[in-house]
Scaffold this motif. Structure first.
Motif, PDB file in Angstrom:
ATOM      1  N   GLY A 199       4.395  10.058  -7.550  1.00  0.00           N
ATOM      2  CA  GLY A 199       5.512  10.327  -8.447  1.00  0.00           C
ATOM      3  C   GLY A 199       6.874  10.219  -7.784  1.00  0.00           C
ATOM      4  O   GLY A 199       7.885  10.609  -8.373  1.00  0.00           O
ATOM      5  N   ILE A 200       6.921   9.683  -6.565  1.00  0.00           N
ATOM      6  CA  ILE A 200       8.207   9.471  -5.887  1.00  0.00           C
ATOM      7  C   ILE A 200       8.885   8.234  -6.465  1.00  0.00           C
ATOM      8  O   ILE A 200      10.093   8.214  -6.662  1.00  0.00           O
ATOM      9  CB  ILE A 200       7.995   9.370  -4.363  1.00  0.00           C
ATOM     10  CG1 ILE A 200       7.506  10.728  -3.836  1.00  0.00           C
ATOM     11  CG2 ILE A 200       9.264   8.920  -3.652  1.00  0.00           C
ATOM     12  CD1 ILE A 200       6.970  10.707  -2.427  1.00  0.00           C
ATOM     13  N   LEU A 201       8.095   7.205  -6.760  1.00  0.00           N
ATOM     14  CA  LEU A 201       8.580   6.027  -7.487  1.00  0.00           C
ATOM     15  C   LEU A 201       8.053   6.118  -8.914  1.00  0.00           C
ATOM     16  O   LEU A 201       6.851   6.236  -9.127  1.00  0.00           O
ATOM     17  CB  LEU A 201       8.076   4.737  -6.843  1.00  0.00           C
ATOM     18  CG  LEU A 201       8.803   4.246  -5.600  1.00  0.00           C
ATOM     19  CD1 LEU A 201       8.108   3.005  -5.038  1.00  0.00           C
ATOM     20  CD2 LEU A 201      10.258   3.947  -5.887  1.00  0.00           C
ATOM     21  N   GLY A 235      10.944  -2.886   2.775  1.00  0.00           N
ATOM     22  CA  GLY A 235       9.739  -3.551   2.297  1.00  0.00           C
ATOM     23  C   GLY A 235       9.257  -3.000   0.975  1.00  0.00           C
ATOM     24  O   GLY A 235       8.823  -3.743   0.094  1.00  0.00           O
ATOM     25  N   VAL A 236       9.350  -1.687   0.804  1.00  0.00           N
ATOM     26  CA  VAL A 236       8.958  -1.057  -0.464  1.00  0.00           C
ATOM     27  C   VAL A 236       9.957  -1.441  -1.554  1.00  0.00           C
ATOM     28  O   VAL A 236       9.572  -1.792  -2.672  1.00  0.00           O
ATOM     29  CB  VAL A 236       8.860   0.476  -0.305  1.00  0.00           C
ATOM     30  CG1 VAL A 236       8.774   1.168  -1.654  1.00  0.00           C
ATOM     31  CG2 VAL A 236       7.653   0.833   0.560  1.00  0.00           C
ATOM     32  N   ILE A 237      11.236  -1.416  -1.254  1.00  0.00           N
ATOM     33  CA  ILE A 237      12.271  -1.714  -2.252  1.00  0.00           C
ATOM     34  C   ILE A 237      12.223  -3.177  -2.674  1.00  0.00           C
ATOM     35  O   ILE A 237      12.330  -3.494  -3.849  1.00  0.00           O
ATOM     36  CB  ILE A 237      13.650  -1.326  -1.695  1.00  0.00           C
ATOM     37  CG1 ILE A 237      13.730   0.205  -1.605  1.00  0.00           C
ATOM     38  CG2 ILE A 237      14.777  -1.892  -2.544  1.00  0.00           C
ATOM     39  CD1 ILE A 237      14.764   0.727  -0.663  1.00  0.00           C
ATOM     40  N   ARG A 238      12.010  -4.047  -1.731  1.00  0.00           N
ATOM     41  CA  ARG A 238      11.970  -5.483  -2.011  1.00  0.00           C
ATOM     42  C   ARG A 238      10.616  -5.934  -2.557  1.00  0.00           C
ATOM     43  O   ARG A 238      10.506  -6.973  -3.184  1.00  0.00           O
ATOM     44  CB  ARG A 238      12.275  -6.223  -0.711  1.00  0.00           C
ATOM     45  CG  ARG A 238      12.380  -7.698  -0.839  1.00  0.00           C
ATOM     46  CD  ARG A 238      12.807  -8.296   0.487  1.00  0.00           C
ATOM     47  NE  ARG A 238      12.889  -9.731   0.337  1.00  0.00           N
ATOM     48  CZ  ARG A 238      12.525 -10.583   1.261  1.00  0.00           C
ATOM     49  NH1 ARG A 238      12.030 -10.164   2.402  1.00  0.00           N
ATOM     50  NH2 ARG A 238      12.631 -11.862   1.048  1.00  0.00           N
ATOM     51  N   ASP A 239       9.577  -5.152  -2.289  1.00  0.00           N
ATOM     52  CA  ASP A 239       8.194  -5.529  -2.566  1.00  0.00           C
ATOM     53  C   ASP A 239       7.849  -6.801  -1.804  1.00  0.00           C
ATOM     54  O   ASP A 239       7.363  -7.783  -2.344  1.00  0.00           O
ATOM     55  CB  ASP A 239       7.898  -5.692  -4.055  1.00  0.00           C
ATOM     56  CG  ASP A 239       6.396  -5.891  -4.307  1.00  0.00           C
ATOM     57  OD1 ASP A 239       5.594  -5.256  -3.594  1.00  0.00           O
ATOM     58  OD2 ASP A 239       6.042  -6.689  -5.192  1.00  0.00           O
ATOM     59  N   GLY A 240       8.148  -6.764  -0.522  1.00  0.00           N
ATOM     60  CA  GLY A 240       7.853  -7.871   0.374  1.00  0.00           C
ATOM     61  C   GLY A 240       8.344  -7.524   1.763  1.00  0.00           C
ATOM     62  O   GLY A 240       9.058  -6.542   1.949  1.00  0.00           O
ATOM     63  N   GLU A 259       0.832  -1.207   0.000  1.00  0.00           N
ATOM     64  CA  GLU A 259       0.000   0.000   0.000  1.00  0.00           C
ATOM     65  C   GLU A 259       0.870   1.262   0.000  1.00  0.00           C
ATOM     66  O   GLU A 259       0.604   2.213  -0.735  1.00  0.00           O
ATOM     67  CB  GLU A 259      -0.923  -0.012   1.218  1.00  0.00           C
ATOM     68  CG  GLU A 259      -1.989   1.055   1.169  1.00  0.00           C
ATOM     69  CD  GLU A 259      -2.981   0.913   2.325  1.00  0.00           C
ATOM     70  OE1 GLU A 259      -3.202   1.932   3.002  1.00  0.00           O
ATOM     71  OE2 GLU A 259      -3.513  -0.192   2.528  1.00  0.00           O
ATOM     72  N   GLU A 260       1.908   1.258   0.795  1.00  0.00           N
ATOM     73  CA  GLU A 260       2.851   2.396   0.838  1.00  0.00           C
ATOM     74  C   GLU A 260       3.553   2.548  -0.510  1.00  0.00           C
ATOM     75  O   GLU A 260       3.693   3.646  -1.037  1.00  0.00           O
ATOM     76  CB  GLU A 260       3.883   2.188   1.960  1.00  0.00           C
ATOM     77  CG  GLU A 260       5.022   3.184   1.953  1.00  0.00           C
ATOM     78  CD  GLU A 260       4.639   4.583   2.405  1.00  0.00           C
ATOM     79  OE1 GLU A 260       5.528   5.450   2.419  1.00  0.00           O
ATOM     80  OE2 GLU A 260       3.469   4.835   2.718  1.00  0.00           O
ATOM     81  N   ARG A 261       3.977   1.438  -1.091  1.00  0.00           N
ATOM     82  CA  ARG A 261       4.644   1.471  -2.392  1.00  0.00           C
ATOM     83  C   ARG A 261       3.715   2.066  -3.453  1.00  0.00           C
ATOM     84  O   ARG A 261       4.097   2.939  -4.227  1.00  0.00           O
ATOM     85  CB  ARG A 261       5.058   0.051  -2.780  1.00  0.00           C
ATOM     86  CG  ARG A 261       6.113  -0.079  -3.873  1.00  0.00           C
ATOM     87  CD  ARG A 261       5.636  -0.005  -5.299  1.00  0.00           C
ATOM     88  NE  ARG A 261       4.491  -0.794  -5.647  1.00  0.00           N
ATOM     89  CZ  ARG A 261       4.532  -1.984  -6.220  1.00  0.00           C
ATOM     90  NH1 ARG A 261       5.655  -2.575  -6.474  1.00  0.00           N
ATOM     91  NH2 ARG A 261       3.402  -2.585  -6.547  1.00  0.00           N
ATOM     92  N   ASP A 286      11.222  -4.243 -14.833  1.00  0.00           N
ATOM     93  CA  ASP A 286      11.043  -4.922 -13.549  1.00  0.00           C
ATOM     94  C   ASP A 286      11.228  -3.988 -12.353  1.00  0.00           C
ATOM     95  O   ASP A 286      11.036  -4.405 -11.213  1.00  0.00           O
ATOM     96  CB  ASP A 286      12.048  -6.071 -13.399  1.00  0.00           C
ATOM     97  CG  ASP A 286      11.798  -7.201 -14.387  1.00  0.00           C
ATOM     98  OD1 ASP A 286      10.631  -7.374 -14.813  1.00  0.00           O
ATOM     99  OD2 ASP A 286      12.765  -7.902 -14.743  1.00  0.00           O
ATOM    100  N   LEU A 287      11.618  -2.725 -12.627  1.00  0.00           N
ATOM    101  CA  LEU A 287      11.999  -1.830 -11.537  1.00  0.00           C
ATOM    102  C   LEU A 287      11.255  -0.501 -11.544  1.00  0.00           C
ATOM    103  O   LEU A 287      10.797  -0.034 -12.584  1.00  0.00           O
ATOM    104  CB  LEU A 287      13.503  -1.507 -11.622  1.00  0.00           C
ATOM    105  CG  LEU A 287      14.476  -2.670 -11.528  1.00  0.00           C
ATOM    106  CD1 LEU A 287      15.896  -2.187 -11.808  1.00  0.00           C
ATOM    107  CD2 LEU A 287      14.384  -3.344 -10.174  1.00  0.00           C
ATOM    108  N   TYR A 288      11.176   0.094 -10.359  1.00  0.00           N
ATOM    109  CA  TYR A 288      10.830   1.503 -10.184  1.00  0.00           C
ATOM    110  C   TYR A 288      12.107   2.222  -9.773  1.00  0.00           C
ATOM    111  O   TYR A 288      13.033   1.602  -9.247  1.00  0.00           O
ATOM    112  CB  TYR A 288       9.802   1.694  -9.059  1.00  0.00           C
ATOM    113  CG  TYR A 288       8.397   1.298  -9.400  1.00  0.00           C
ATOM    114  CD1 TYR A 288       7.669   2.006 -10.343  1.00  0.00           C
ATOM    115  CD2 TYR A 288       7.787   0.245  -8.745  1.00  0.00           C
ATOM    116  CE1 TYR A 288       6.355   1.651 -10.640  1.00  0.00           C
ATOM    117  CE2 TYR A 288       6.481  -0.119  -9.035  1.00  0.00           C
ATOM    118  CZ  TYR A 288       5.780   0.595  -9.985  1.00  0.00           C
ATOM    119  OH  TYR A 288       4.488   0.239 -10.274  1.00  0.00           O
ATOM    120  N   ARG A 289      12.142   3.534  -9.987  1.00  0.00           N
ATOM    121  CA  ARG A 289      13.275   4.357  -9.576  1.00  0.00           C
ATOM    122  C   ARG A 289      12.758   5.494  -8.704  1.00  0.00           C
ATOM    123  O   ARG A 289      11.707   6.062  -8.988  1.00  0.00           O
ATOM    124  CB  ARG A 289      13.977   4.912 -10.821  1.00  0.00           C
ATOM    125  CG  ARG A 289      15.192   5.779 -10.510  1.00  0.00           C
ATOM    126  CD  ARG A 289      16.014   6.075 -11.746  1.00  0.00           C
ATOM    127  NE  ARG A 289      16.540   4.877 -12.378  1.00  0.00           N
ATOM    128  CZ  ARG A 289      17.636   4.225 -11.985  1.00  0.00           C
ATOM    129  NH1 ARG A 289      18.313   4.660 -10.958  1.00  0.00           N
ATOM    130  NH2 ARG A 289      18.037   3.153 -12.622  1.00  0.00           N
TER     131      ARG A 289
END
Length: 109
Positions: free
Chosen positions: A55-57, A82-87, A46-48, A64-67
């Protein structure tokens, strides 16, 4: 802070740089995050999604990635991870300092 004060996290194809701050954990602009990580439990999804809407990510050249479009302060290293790993992620054990390979947990003891 100098470059040696940054910690790195590299889940799958993503690579992110961050450091502890007085009021949270700062992730550096240009860091990448997985769009769809492998863990099935996604406590921080949800945070991700909110960061994507704001527009932060933003989409990366790798599909496969966001920046991160700017530096972003998270409430904790685990929330950032958790946001970076998506888990789910234990930030103190997942972030490592490249200069000596110490985890955030070991470096703060």
């Amino acid at each position: 802070m100098s470059k040696k004060d940054w910690f790195v996290m590299r889940p799958q194809k993503a690579q992110a740089y961050g450091r502890p701050e007085a009021d949270g954990f700062l992730v550096h602009k240009g860091s990448t995050a997985m769009r769809d990580g492998s863990p099935s439990v996604k406590r921080d999804r949800e945070e991700r999604d909110r960061l994507v809407r704001q527009g932060i990510l933003v989409p990366d050249s790798d599909p496969d990635l966001y920046r991160f479009s700017c530096d972003h302060l998270f409430s904790s290293s685990s929330a950032a991870g958790g946001v970076i790993r998506d888990g789910n992620c234990s930030g103190p054990q997942s972030w490592r300092r490249p200069s000596d390979n110490k985890t955030l947990k070991d470096a703060s003891e």
